[in-house]
Design a protein around this motif. Structure first.
Motif, PDB file in Angstrom:
ATOM      1  N   UNK A  12       0.834  -1.203   0.000  1.00 31.49           N
ATOM      2  CA  UNK A  12       0.000   0.000   0.000  1.00 31.49           C
ATOM      3  C   UNK A  12       0.871   1.257   0.000  1.00 31.49           C
ATOM      4  N   UNK A  13       0.325   2.322  -0.572  1.00 28.59           N
ATOM      5  CA  UNK A  13       0.916   3.650  -0.413  1.00 28.59           C
ATOM      6  C   UNK A  13      -0.178   4.684  -0.639  1.00 28.59           C
ATOM      7  N   UNK A  14      -0.090   5.811   0.071  1.00 23.55           N
ATOM      8  CA  UNK A  14      -1.186   6.799   0.008  1.00 23.55           C
ATOM      9  C   UNK A  14      -1.414   7.331  -1.394  1.00 23.55           C
ATOM     10  N   UNK A  15      -2.673   7.558  -1.711  1.00 23.08           N
ATOM     11  CA  UNK A  15      -3.084   8.181  -2.968  1.00 23.08           C
ATOM     12  C   UNK A  15      -4.075   9.286  -2.647  1.00 23.08           C
ATOM     13  N   UNK A  16      -3.917  10.410  -3.283  1.00 21.11           N
ATOM     14  CA  UNK A  16      -4.878  11.498  -3.140  1.00 21.11           C
ATOM     15  C   UNK A  16      -5.697  11.606  -4.418  1.00 21.11           C
ATOM     16  N   UNK A  17      -6.993  11.869  -4.318  1.00 22.51           N
ATOM     17  CA  UNK A  17      -7.782  12.092  -5.534  1.00 22.51           C
ATOM     18  C   UNK A  17      -7.307  13.335  -6.264  1.00 22.51           C
ATOM     19  N   UNK A  18      -7.439  13.317  -7.568  1.00 22.76           N
ATOM     20  CA  UNK A  18      -7.082  14.461  -8.410  1.00 22.76           C
ATOM     21  C   UNK A  18      -8.380  15.164  -8.784  1.00 22.76           C
ATOM     22  N   UNK A  19      -8.491  16.428  -8.438  1.00 23.76           N
ATOM     23  CA  UNK A  19      -9.744  17.166  -8.649  1.00 23.76           C
ATOM     24  C   UNK A  19     -10.147  17.181 -10.121  1.00 23.76           C
ATOM     25  N   UNK A  45      -9.926   5.418  -3.693  1.00 25.16           N
ATOM     26  CA  UNK A  45      -9.109   6.010  -4.745  1.00 25.16           C
ATOM     27  C   UNK A  45      -8.413   4.857  -5.448  1.00 25.16           C
ATOM     28  N   UNK A  46      -8.524   4.808  -6.761  1.00 24.92           N
ATOM     29  CA  UNK A  46      -7.953   3.706  -7.535  1.00 24.92           C
ATOM     30  C   UNK A  46      -6.869   4.254  -8.449  1.00 24.92           C
ATOM     31  N   UNK A  47      -5.666   3.691  -8.325  1.00 23.09           N
ATOM     32  CA  UNK A  47      -4.561   4.172  -9.142  1.00 23.09           C
ATOM     33  C   UNK A  47      -4.807   4.030 -10.630  1.00 23.09           C
ATOM     34  N   UNK A  48      -5.651   3.068 -11.004  1.00 24.99           N
ATOM     35  CA  UNK A  48      -5.945   2.861 -12.415  1.00 24.99           C
ATOM     36  C   UNK A  48      -7.340   3.321 -12.798  1.00 24.99           C
ATOM     37  N   UNK A 259     -12.471  12.407  -8.626  1.00 25.51           N
ATOM     38  CA  UNK A 259     -11.115  11.998  -8.984  1.00 25.51           C
ATOM     39  C   UNK A 259     -11.002  11.831 -10.496  1.00 25.51           C
ATOM     40  N   UNK A 260     -10.056  12.559 -11.087  1.00 27.41           N
ATOM     41  CA  UNK A 260      -9.870  12.484 -12.536  1.00 27.41           C
ATOM     42  C   UNK A 260      -9.565  11.067 -13.003  1.00 27.41           C
ATOM     43  N   UNK A 261      -8.859  10.300 -12.197  1.00 27.68           N
ATOM     44  CA  UNK A 261      -8.450   8.961 -12.622  1.00 27.68           C
ATOM     45  C   UNK A 261      -9.651   8.079 -12.942  1.00 27.68           C
ATOM     46  N   UNK A 262     -10.689   8.230 -12.152  1.00 29.63           N
ATOM     47  CA  UNK A 262     -11.793   7.277 -12.233  1.00 29.63           C
ATOM     48  C   UNK A 262     -13.087   7.842 -12.790  1.00 29.63           C
TER      49      UNK A 262
END
Length: 293
Positions: A12-19, A45-48, A259-262
């Motif tokens: 695990x490692x922290x992830x912040x949402x991207x506005x 929050x999903x890295x992918x 979150x822009x990622x998702x």
């Protein structure tokens, strides 16, 4: 400490949402009795952006790390095994489609079992006696799709539970998905108000979103508890997978655009109907302003 917890602790490692550029569109939603959530990109929050999607972008380094973690030795290039993994998934989907399933879901440990069985038969890999394809699947997934609690996760779940809302889940998922949510919540889904009869994970039914089957099953389950479908709010980050099928079965909908990622608006997707969410959230905690105390 069980192996799943150990793997999550290690990877695990922290992830912040991207506005995102979307503005919140909030209103009070009277009459809601049940709130159902998507997981990847909504509660986590999903890295992918979603379960499994990052696998298509990996070049094999994550697979090599998973090999090492599970004691696998291989003469086979990692990229070749990744390719075999997708080939087996494609075949699994094709077979299910022929049987009449429009949106089939895999069971990921079964896919890895087939991949390794073939490689072992060809003497391309060796595995230890205690090799577990399910553990391998999590070692791989936790690297290619890192996750972290969405800001406000515990506050939202705790507050909704205190306000007396029935809680549930409809999510594309694998066996490790509910375990990951429990890991970050620090206790079981049931202890957080998510009863098994109101939680629908795609791998358990071998049916995936954007098909409506999981939403219809959830509506039927809640109807048995006296909650009409029009009193259910579904929260998700994907217009096609979440908002559209939930709306089609009669639920109220909240698009999570935090979150822009998702965030998946699907504006150019021919499958999209002219459906809009009832509210748009840019923070998970926005939902609390939409639901009466």
């Amino acid at each position: 400490m069980n192996r799943i917890t150990e793997i999550l602790d290690r990877n695990r490692h922290p992830l912040e949402p991207i506005a995102t550029e979307l503005a919140p569109q909030l209103q009070e939603l009277p009459g809601i009795q049940a709130v159902l959530f998507d997981i990847y990109g909504t509660l986590l929050v999903s890295g992918s952006g979603d379960v499994g999607t990052a696998m298509e972008m990996t070049k094999g380094d994550a697979l090599e790390a998973a090999w090492e973690a599970c004691g696998v030795t291989s003469k086979m290039p990692a990229e070749d095994m990744v390719g075999q993994f997708y080939s087996v998934i494609k075949g699994d989907h094709k077979s299910a489609t022929k049987r009449g399933t429009s949106y089939p879901e895999i069971v990921v440990e079964e896919i890895w079992q087939k991949v390794f069985a073939s490689a072992i038969q060809k003497q391309q890999v060796t595995v230890p006696d205690d090799f577990d394809p399910a553990i391998f699947a999590l070692e791989f997934e936790s690297r290619v799709n890192p996750v972290w609690p969405m800001p406000g996760l515990q506050e939202v779940i705790g507050t909704l539970q205190k306000r007396g809302y029935t809680l549930g889940i409809i999510s594309n998922a694998q066996f490790f998905t509910p375990k990951i949510v429990e890991y970050f919540l620090g206790s079981s889904l049931e202890e957080n108000g998510f009863q098994p009869e109101n939680s629908f994970f795609s791998y358990q039914h071998r049916l995936a979103k954007p098909g409506k089957a999981l939403y219809q099953a959830a509506a039927q389950s809640l109807a048995g508890a006296g909650i009409d479908v029009c009193h259910i709010l579904y929260v998700g980050n994907d217009m096609l997978n979440d908002v559209q099928p939930a709306s089609q079965v009669g639920m109220k909908t909240a698009l999570f655009a935090g979150d822009q990622r998702s965030l998946r608006l699907r504006k150019d997707d021919a499958r999209m109907l002219p459906i809009q969410p009832d509210v748009t959230l840019t923070r998970l905690t926005d939902i609390l302003a939409c639901l009466p105390r």
